[in-house]
Design a protein around this motif. Structure first.
Motif, PDB file in Angstrom:
ATOM      1  N   HIS A  35       0.813  -1.221   0.000  1.00  0.00           N
ATOM      2  CA  HIS A  35       0.000   0.000   0.000  1.00  0.00           C
ATOM      3  C   HIS A  35       0.851   1.277   0.000  1.00  0.00           C
ATOM      4  CE1 HIS A  35       0.753   1.061   4.206  1.00  0.00           C
ATOM      5  NE2 HIS A  35       0.573  -0.209   4.537  1.00  0.00           N
ATOM      6  N   GLY A  36       0.156   2.391  -0.184  1.00  0.00           N
ATOM      7  CA  GLY A  36       0.794   3.692  -0.235  1.00  0.00           C
ATOM      8  C   GLY A  36       0.984   4.336   1.127  1.00  0.00           C
ATOM      9  N   PHE A  37       1.675   5.470   1.112  1.00  0.00           N
ATOM     10  CA  PHE A  37       1.945   6.224   2.325  1.00  0.00           C
ATOM     11  C   PHE A  37       0.649   6.642   3.017  1.00  0.00           C
ATOM     12  CE2 PHE A  37       2.369  10.458   4.263  1.00  0.00           C
ATOM     13  CZ  PHE A  37       3.201  10.108   5.319  1.00  0.00           C
ATOM     14  N   ALA A  38       0.634   6.471   4.337  1.00  0.00           N
ATOM     15  CA  ALA A  38      -0.485   6.858   5.211  1.00  0.00           C
ATOM     16  C   ALA A  38      -1.715   5.974   5.026  1.00  0.00           C
ATOM     17  CB  ALA A  38      -0.870   8.332   5.035  1.00  0.00           C
ATOM     18  N   SER A  39      -1.602   4.945   4.197  1.00  0.00           N
ATOM     19  CA  SER A  39      -2.723   4.034   3.984  1.00  0.00           C
ATOM     20  C   SER A  39      -2.498   2.761   4.800  1.00  0.00           C
ATOM     21  CB  SER A  39      -2.872   3.733   2.498  1.00  0.00           C
ATOM     22  OG  SER A  39      -4.094   3.087   2.228  1.00  0.00           O
ATOM     23  N   THR A  40      -3.275   1.733   4.509  1.00  0.00           N
ATOM     24  CA  THR A  40      -3.142   0.421   5.144  1.00  0.00           C
ATOM     25  C   THR A  40      -3.531  -0.631   4.121  1.00  0.00           C
ATOM     26  OG1 THR A  40      -5.448   0.275   5.903  1.00  0.00           O
ATOM     27  CG2 THR A  40      -3.894   1.401   7.379  1.00  0.00           C
ATOM     28  N   ALA A  41      -3.278  -1.886   4.449  1.00  0.00           N
ATOM     29  CA  ALA A  41      -3.702  -2.970   3.555  1.00  0.00           C
ATOM     30  C   ALA A  41      -5.215  -2.921   3.326  1.00  0.00           C
ATOM     31  CB  ALA A  41      -3.295  -4.319   4.150  1.00  0.00           C
ATOM     32  N   ILE A  42      -5.963  -2.625   4.387  1.00  0.00           N
ATOM     33  CA  ILE A  42      -7.425  -2.585   4.276  1.00  0.00           C
ATOM     34  C   ILE A  42      -7.873  -1.376   3.458  1.00  0.00           C
ATOM     35  CG2 ILE A  42      -9.592  -2.447   5.564  1.00  0.00           C
ATOM     36  CD1 ILE A  42      -8.124  -5.096   5.990  1.00  0.00           C
ATOM     37  N   ALA A  43      -7.344  -0.180   3.817  1.00  0.00           N
ATOM     38  CA  ALA A  43      -7.786   1.049   3.152  1.00  0.00           C
ATOM     39  C   ALA A  43      -7.398   1.086   1.684  1.00  0.00           C
ATOM     40  CB  ALA A  43      -7.204   2.268   3.874  1.00  0.00           C
ATOM     41  N   ASN A  44      -6.219   0.522   1.350  1.00  0.00           N
ATOM     42  CA  ASN A  44      -5.711   0.597  -0.018  1.00  0.00           C
ATOM     43  C   ASN A  44      -6.264  -0.501  -0.921  1.00  0.00           C
ATOM     44  OD1 ASN A  44      -2.456   1.852  -0.928  1.00  0.00           O
ATOM     45  ND2 ASN A  44      -4.026   1.176  -2.349  1.00  0.00           N
ATOM     46  N   TRP A  45      -6.530  -1.673  -0.342  1.00  0.00           N
ATOM     47  CA  TRP A  45      -6.821  -2.833  -1.199  1.00  0.00           C
ATOM     48  C   TRP A  45      -8.176  -3.483  -0.960  1.00  0.00           C
ATOM     49  CZ3 TRP A  45      -3.523  -2.084  -4.742  1.00  0.00           C
ATOM     50  CH2 TRP A  45      -2.214  -1.697  -4.470  1.00  0.00           C
ATOM     51  N   VAL A  46      -8.770  -3.302   0.215  1.00  0.00           N
ATOM     52  CA  VAL A  46     -10.080  -3.915   0.470  1.00  0.00           C
ATOM     53  C   VAL A  46     -11.203  -2.936   0.143  1.00  0.00           C
ATOM     54  CG1 VAL A  46     -11.561  -5.034   2.165  1.00  0.00           C
ATOM     55  CG2 VAL A  46      -9.088  -5.436   2.213  1.00  0.00           C
ATOM     56  N   HIS A  47     -11.178  -1.767   0.755  1.00  0.00           N
ATOM     57  CA  HIS A  47     -12.248  -0.795   0.531  1.00  0.00           C
ATOM     58  C   HIS A  47     -12.385  -0.364  -0.927  1.00  0.00           C
ATOM     59  CE1 HIS A  47     -11.849   0.264   5.078  1.00  0.00           C
ATOM     60  NE2 HIS A  47     -12.555  -0.836   4.889  1.00  0.00           N
ATOM     61  N   PRO A  48     -11.297  -0.188  -1.693  1.00  0.00           N
ATOM     62  CA  PRO A  48     -11.440   0.147  -3.116  1.00  0.00           C
ATOM     63  C   PRO A  48     -11.769  -1.063  -4.008  1.00  0.00           C
ATOM     64  CG  PRO A  48      -9.387   1.045  -2.215  1.00  0.00           C
ATOM     65  CD  PRO A  48      -9.890   0.013  -1.248  1.00  0.00           C
ATOM     66  N   GLY A  49     -11.918  -2.252  -3.419  1.00  0.00           N
ATOM     67  CA  GLY A  49     -12.404  -3.402  -4.175  1.00  0.00           C
ATOM     68  C   GLY A  49     -11.356  -4.305  -4.794  1.00  0.00           C
ATOM     69  N   TRP A  50     -10.078  -4.079  -4.502  1.00  0.00           N
ATOM     70  CA  TRP A  50      -9.050  -4.921  -5.116  1.00  0.00           C
ATOM     71  C   TRP A  50      -9.090  -6.361  -4.616  1.00  0.00           C
ATOM     72  CZ3 TRP A  50      -6.349  -4.349  -9.328  1.00  0.00           C
ATOM     73  CH2 TRP A  50      -6.128  -3.065  -9.834  1.00  0.00           C
ATOM     74  N   LEU A  51      -9.322  -6.561  -3.328  1.00  0.00           N
ATOM     75  CA  LEU A  51      -9.392  -7.933  -2.806  1.00  0.00           C
ATOM     76  C   LEU A  51     -10.502  -8.703  -3.509  1.00  0.00           C
ATOM     77  CD1 LEU A  51      -8.784 -10.297  -0.940  1.00  0.00           C
ATOM     78  CD2 LEU A  51     -10.071  -9.127   0.870  1.00  0.00           C
ATOM     79  N   LYS A  52     -11.649  -8.076  -3.652  1.00  0.00           N
ATOM     80  CA  LYS A  52     -12.766  -8.738  -4.342  1.00  0.00           C
ATOM     81  C   LYS A  52     -12.434  -8.992  -5.813  1.00  0.00           C
ATOM     82  CE  LYS A  52     -17.593  -8.121  -5.725  1.00  0.00           C
ATOM     83  NZ  LYS A  52     -17.825  -9.577  -5.714  1.00  0.00           N
ATOM     84  N   THR A  53     -11.888  -7.981  -6.480  1.00  0.00           N
ATOM     85  CA  THR A  53     -11.571  -8.100  -7.906  1.00  0.00           C
ATOM     86  C   THR A  53     -10.584  -9.237  -8.163  1.00  0.00           C
ATOM     87  OG1 THR A  53     -12.003  -5.765  -8.345  1.00  0.00           O
ATOM     88  CG2 THR A  53     -10.535  -6.902  -9.878  1.00  0.00           C
ATOM     89  N   LEU A  54      -9.502  -9.254  -7.405  1.00  0.00           N
ATOM     90  CA  LEU A  54      -8.469 -10.273  -7.615  1.00  0.00           C
ATOM     91  C   LEU A  54      -8.913 -11.633  -7.089  1.00  0.00           C
ATOM     92  CD1 LEU A  54      -5.366  -8.104  -6.633  1.00  0.00           C
ATOM     93  CD2 LEU A  54      -5.962  -8.894  -8.939  1.00  0.00           C
ATOM     94  N   GLY A  55      -9.608 -11.641  -5.951  1.00  0.00           N
ATOM     95  CA  GLY A  55     -10.103 -12.897  -5.397  1.00  0.00           C
ATOM     96  C   GLY A  55     -11.100 -13.568  -6.320  1.00  0.00           C
ATOM     97  N   ASP A  56     -12.027 -12.764  -6.865  1.00  0.00           N
ATOM     98  CA  ASP A  56     -13.026 -13.312  -7.790  1.00  0.00           C
ATOM     99  C   ASP A  56     -12.381 -13.834  -9.065  1.00  0.00           C
ATOM    100  OD1 ASP A  56     -14.991 -12.675  -5.979  1.00  0.00           O
ATOM    101  OD2 ASP A  56     -15.821 -11.004  -7.122  1.00  0.00           O
ATOM    102  N   ALA A  57     -11.213 -13.298  -9.410  1.00  0.00           N
ATOM    103  CA  ALA A  57     -10.508 -13.742 -10.618  1.00  0.00           C
ATOM    104  C   ALA A  57      -9.618 -14.958 -10.365  1.00  0.00           C
ATOM    105  CB  ALA A  57      -9.665 -12.589 -11.180  1.00  0.00           C
TER     106      ALA A  57
END
Length: 261
Positions: A35-57
């Protein structure tokens, strides 16, 4: 898969407790997200939908809370936040999980960390996705001292610097340790050289919002690298580009090409 926050696990490197999640298809190709500066794994990758996008793929989706961020240990010395040090944290996570090689994707500071990881450990990188950072990787992204000042100011009302206000507000939103972030922003700005970037052999996708005033040109960075391509994320600034559907579609198409080889 949903957008609910997964539970975080921890591992230890050099006495530091570092947090991560490991989700998606356990048998799928692994993707390590930084993730980026001042962010977190959750804020950067879960809330914007990346976990769902990559997991579903069908991917195994792994994301680290960088040192000083999220639920990882906090440190207040700028010298422990150099990107090559955080890159070793990411490699240690792959070691912890027994993963020899992964797709590695970073956003903003995470793109810088991912690049230093690729320079030091090319054998661990199946591919590289660099979001939110273009030629700024080698030319710099401006004066970040006002951001450090903004993070430790008594309150948001005391901050007049526009970018400083943006990051201070984001740090408050993510309930971050602002003192640790101030140390991080001072320590993590090391540039990659053009020569080092030119030696990265991994297939690379570089994606930057067309309204991003921080990252610098994606195409200029891609032109330095032997196997890189650039993607414009239309009408998105630095904060909003991360979850954009154009970015996600480009990454899935990029991975699909690589994983079919």
């Amino acid at each position: 898969m949903n957008l609910n926050a997964p539970s975080m696990s921890h591992f230890v490197r050099d006495g530091l407790k570092l947090a991560f999640f490991d989700e998606g298809d356990p048998n799928g190709p692994p993707v390590l997200l930084i993730h980026g500066f001042a962010s977190t794994a959750i804020a950067n990758w879960v809330h914007p939908g990346w976990l769902k996008t990559l997991g579903d793929a069908g991917y195994r989706v792994i994301a680290i809370d960088n040192r000083g961020h999220g639920t990882s240990d906090k440190l207040y010395d700028a010298d422990v936040y150099h990107p090559w040090i955080m890159a070793e944290d990411a490699v240690a996570l792959l070691d912890h999980l027994g993963i020899p090689e992964a797709h590695v994707m970073g956003y903003s500071m995470g793109a810088r960390v991912s690049t230093f990881m690729a320079m030091a450990h090319p054998d661990r990188i199946h591919s590289l996705v660099l979001g939110g950072l273009g030629i700024g990787m080698v030319e710099g992204v401006g004066d970040w001292d006002p951001i450090a000042d903004a993070l430790v100011a008594p309150s948001l009302d005391d901050v007049t610097h526009a970018r400083g206000r943006m990051f201070r507000a984001f740090a408050e939103q993510t309930k971050s340790d602002r003192q640790a972030l101030a140390a991080c922003i001072q320590g993590s700005r090391d540039l990659a050289t053009r020569e080092d970037v030119a030696r990265i052999e991994a297939p690379t996708l570089i994606a930057v919002g067309t309204k991003d005033d921080i990252a610098g040109s994606a195409r200029e960075l891609a032109d330095l690298m032997p196997h890189a391509e650039a993607v414009d994320i239309p009408n998105r600034d630095h904060m909003l580009a991360v979850g954009d559907k154009v970015f996600k579609a480009a990454v899935l198409e990029f991975y699909n090409r690589l994983d079919k080889r």
